[in-house]
Enzyme design. Structure first.
Site, short mmCIF file in Angstrom:
data_model
loop_
_atom_site.label_atom_id
_atom_site.label_comp_id
_atom_site.label_asym_id
_atom_site.label_seq_id
_atom_site.Cartn_x
_atom_site.Cartn_y
_atom_site.Cartn_z
N SER A 142 87.14 7.94 107.76
CA SER A 142 87.09 9.40 107.66
C SER A 142 87.49 9.97 109.01
O SER A 142 87.23 9.35 110.05
CB SER A 142 85.67 9.85 107.33
N TYR A 155 76.76 9.24 109.26
CA TYR A 155 77.97 8.94 108.48
C TYR A 155 79.17 8.80 109.44
O TYR A 155 79.97 7.87 109.30
CB TYR A 155 78.18 10.07 107.48
N LYS A 159 81.52 5.52 109.89
CA LYS A 159 82.97 5.57 109.72
C LYS A 159 83.69 5.19 111.02
O LYS A 159 84.75 4.55 110.99
CB LYS A 159 83.40 6.96 109.22
#
Ligand SMILES: NC(=O)c1ccc[n+]([C@@H]2O[C@H](COP(=O)([O-])OP(=O)(O)OC[C@H]3O[C@@H](n4cnc5c(N)ncnc54)[C@H](O)[C@@H]3O)[C@@H](O)[C@H]2O)c1
Length: 250
Positions: A142, A155, A159
């Site tokens: 991401s 998160y 990533k």
């Protein structure tokens, strides 16, 4: 066809970006194995593909559960008659919430699914790829992992870990002729995006994208197909953002 006769695993193929990748790979001649925790969605994608004359087979996979990962890897490898040709790690999960409000079990779940689960499955699959000296891995990270994102602290960490994992694994696997690359979507029009972002943040994100719109899952799938295809035979350890120019990273 770009991946004619190849066997491709796509995790997260029951929805959004993973579904678009699974369908595009099947349209390009691949036999696709979808792994996802969403059984209903996975079976629906399998049925849609079948109706279109495409080969997509669903097997349940929970990336938060190591035994589910090893069962999935051995079931698919057996069905594929040995090793698979390509692995696309597209499954992902998160809850958008300020870091100061995160309960620690949320950190663990996010890391388990988005980082450790990917590492576990990739280890099982590249072990077989290394034995036959060929294979391709494409990780969906991401832009949050490249530049950070508010409300997505852990998160983003997972990533970012996937990006570093891609590069280090690419170095180790080169001797086995296994390529490993990474695609970083920006804000993309999928169920995950709409479930996580409120209307105000969605509008702000769209305004920040030079192209002033969300990405489409099919546009992420196109970039993945480049990394799956022989056109990228000399490309490994690379990170490509598909985000309408939202991030421009060296
Ligand atoms: N949509 C975006 O804006 C965006 C932006 C950047 C990165 N991404 C990444 O793209 C990938 C695809 O996301 P999406 O937007 O299509 O979301 P999505 O929710 O539509 O699809 C994600 C899929 O992953 C599956 N999944 C979740 N937890 C799982 C688990 N424990 N085991 C197995 N499968 C599991 C879900 O069931 C779902 O089918 C993810 O890795 C996500 O982090 C998405």
């Amino acid at each position: 066809m770009i991946v004619d006769g190849k066997t491709v695993i796509v995790t997260g193929g029951a929805s959004g970006i993973g579904k678009a990748i699974a369908m595009l790979a099947a349209q390009n001649g691949a036999r696709v194995f979808v792994g996802d925790v969403n059984e209903q969605g996975g079976l629906q994608v399998q049925a849609e593909a079948k109706a279109a004359g495409l080969r997509v087979e669903f097997t349940r996979l929970d990336l938060a559960d190591p035994s589910s990962i090893s069962n999935f890897a051995s079931t698919v490898q057996e069905a594929a008659g040995g090793s698979v040709d390509a692995l696309v790690n597209a499954a992902g999960w998160e809850i958008v919430q300020p870091f100061l409000q995160n309960p620690p079990d949320l950190w663990e779940r996010i890391i388990n699914i988005n980082l450790l689960g990917v590492i576990r499955l990739t280890h099982a699959v590249v072990t077989k790829m290394s034995e036959k000296s060929s294979g391709v891995v494409v990780n969906i990270a991401s832009d949050a992992g490249r530049v950070g994102s508010m409300g997505e602290v852990v998160y983003s960490s997972a990533k970012g870990g996937i990006i570093a994992f891609t590069k280090a694994l690419a170095r180790e696997m080169a001797r086995y002729k296994v390529r490993v690359n990474c695609v970083c979507p920006g804000p993309t029009d999928t169920p995950m995006f709409h479930a996580q972002q409120n209307e105000r943040i969605k509008e702000a994100l769209i305004k920040a994208v030079p192209f002033r719109r969300l990405g489409r899952p099919e546009e992420i799938a196109d970039a993945v197909m480049f990394f799956l295809s022989p056109q990228s035979d000399f490309v490994t350890g690379q990170v490509l953002s598909v985000s309408g120019g939202l991030t421009m990273v060296d």
